[in-house]
Write a protein that holds these residues in place. Sequence first.
Motif, mmCIF file in Angstrom:
data_model
loop_
_atom_site.group_PDB
_atom_site.id
_atom_site.type_symbol
_atom_site.label_atom_id
_atom_site.label_comp_id
_atom_site.label_asym_id
_atom_site.label_seq_id
_atom_site.Cartn_x
_atom_site.Cartn_y
_atom_site.Cartn_z
ATOM 1 N N ASP A 40 -4.347 -3.698 2.762
ATOM 2 C CA ASP A 40 -5.687 -4.183 2.438
ATOM 3 C C ASP A 40 -5.895 -4.253 0.932
ATOM 4 O O ASP A 40 -6.771 -4.966 0.446
ATOM 5 C CB ASP A 40 -6.759 -3.301 3.086
ATOM 6 C CG ASP A 40 -6.524 -1.817 2.853
ATOM 7 O OD1 ASP A 40 -5.378 -1.448 2.530
ATOM 8 O OD2 ASP A 40 -7.484 -1.030 2.991
ATOM 9 N N PRO A 56 -1.637 -4.401 8.294
ATOM 10 C CA PRO A 56 -2.588 -3.290 8.384
ATOM 11 C C PRO A 56 -2.522 -2.285 7.247
ATOM 12 O O PRO A 56 -3.481 -1.543 7.017
ATOM 13 C CB PRO A 56 -2.218 -2.625 9.719
ATOM 14 C CG PRO A 56 -0.831 -3.078 10.025
ATOM 15 C CD PRO A 56 -0.712 -4.444 9.430
ATOM 16 N N TYR A 57 -1.407 -2.242 6.534
ATOM 17 C CA TYR A 57 -1.276 -1.283 5.433
ATOM 18 C C TYR A 57 -1.209 -2.019 4.097
ATOM 19 O O TYR A 57 -0.537 -1.577 3.174
ATOM 20 C CB TYR A 57 -0.044 -0.406 5.640
ATOM 21 C CG TYR A 57 -0.092 0.346 6.959
ATOM 22 C CD1 TYR A 57 -0.836 1.515 7.087
ATOM 23 C CD2 TYR A 57 0.574 -0.143 8.075
ATOM 24 C CE1 TYR A 57 -0.910 2.190 8.297
ATOM 25 C CE2 TYR A 57 0.504 0.523 9.298
ATOM 26 C CZ TYR A 57 -0.241 1.686 9.406
ATOM 27 O OH TYR A 57 -0.314 2.340 10.610
ATOM 28 N N SER A 112 2.474 -7.956 10.637
ATOM 29 C CA SER A 112 1.151 -7.352 10.835
ATOM 30 C C SER A 112 0.976 -6.844 12.261
ATOM 31 O O SER A 112 0.124 -5.996 12.520
ATOM 32 C CB SER A 112 0.059 -8.372 10.496
ATOM 33 O OG SER A 112 0.177 -9.528 11.316
#
Length: 575
Positions: free
Chosen positions: A349, A346-347, A276
Amino acid sequence: MDTLHFIWSIFIDFIEFFIILIVSGIIFLYIYDKYIQRKHALLINYPVIGRFRYFFEALREPLRQYFADETFYESKDKVDWVYKAAKDVPNYKSFSVSQPFSGSRFIIKHSSSVLNDNEVSQDTSVVFGKDREFPFISHTPIIRSAMSDGALSPEAIRAFSIAGATTNLTINTGEGSLTSNHLFTHSPNLKDCGYLEIVKSSFFAEVVFKIVKKVFNGSLATKLYRTILLNKKTQNTYIYDKTSHVLFRVNWSAPLESFPKKPPEDIPNMIFQMSSGLYGVRDEFGAFDAQKYKKVMTFCRMTEIKIAQGAKQTGGKLAGAKVTADIAYYRGVPEGKDVFSPNRFPYADTTSHLLDFVETLQKLSLKPVGFKIVISDLNSVEDLVREIVQKKSRGENIPDFISIDSGEGGSATAPLELMESVGLTTNNALYILDTMLRKYNLRDEIKIVASGKILTPDDIIITMCMGADAVGIARGFMMSGGCIRARMCSGFGSHVCPVGMATQDEKKRASYLVIKEGKEIGNYHVNLIKGMKVVLAVMGINHISKLSKAHLTFKNRSGEIYFDIDKYFHKKLNI
């Protein structure tokens, strides 16, 4: 002997002085504990002798394993096997195991017609991403699990690189990114090295290096060599090449065209782990840098996105004491400050967002991409697999592999409140994932890598029978590389690894013998494969691809026997 006699004579001649000194020290400590310090009530009530409590507490972890039964693994015999395999000494037991297995366990079914050694295939390779332009063929189903440069010392990473390059051991970089130490075995071609920052030698540096190496050792000589030629804070990010006598590190500012067209043959097969924090592939603002990723992947064979690992459902944590100038340089973070990665990738969610990012990385690298998770619920796994099915139905790329980790324990920097409380054990999680992938006809397209408490050849065989295509091993490889399990890896507080393996403390690191430990790590890997072939022969199986649940029996604590593993798990998991 004369020196000892001299010291003893001095002590006898001045014994009164030493006695007065000791008594004075005790009196001073008594007064300090009783009347001055106000941090420990125990020392107020029991000055001086109360300090033994803290002394024995400090010794408890480092000495625990020598005076008590093994509690983390099935028995201490397994731990002993690792150390003996690393030393490459005969690994046989006499009479019986010293700490008999207890409780529930899997039993490997043997064949009535066992095979001879030469009838077991020498091919132990596993293919990842068969549909990618550049599939990854791991020479063995054994992967050194993700352990970062930063969590481990630079010297330990170099030792693992030696083992990887010499025994075809696949290395997972860990979330700390690809660093110079992963390229320790690389010998660059100076006529084609636009991807490197090269520092050439000097006459003075050469002379000093040769003298210090002759009088002392190569490690100290290399350290002085770097200091003479660089004299900068991040001098340890440069690797010394014994062939050309240059210092080098990757020049990430060089154009992509300057980087190798394929990973150099003299470095280990590596899996790049992306966390992350996006360390190693982030821009100055912390966002994903596609060009930097492409450059990293010129050295690596495939990518693993870390969603969760062990007890770390949160982002990874690195104590500020471990964030040296070198680590700050590799990760692009401030020196000396705690590095806590965001909890969520972050990619990722949403599941569809994660799967889309997997496809993005596949197209950027043209290599296999997968992700690592911990499983605690069957329904969530089924939802994940359904999303993959939908993606496949649209003609889009799907993950090449899924790694699963055990929820039992975790790294030294995992929150205690998550250890043992989040995530299923390896075999339970593995059964669920394997079952779901088969249910939706994805099993042949997605490989499974499983990790968690795997130490010995029988552990590997059982895990592969349960459905894993490959296994990840962390603790076993740490032990083979010199770890004494003192459980002082975190770097928080006063915790410092006593053998220099999991610390950035320069004094402790200086004691770590890179070449020796690299050889012993390689020995462990080779003996794991050798032991696996012994077990396969007893099972009457000539290739790892033929392993299945049908080759296992399960015995629970009450003595019930399940010859059909599916019946056991269906009852246990209510599926």
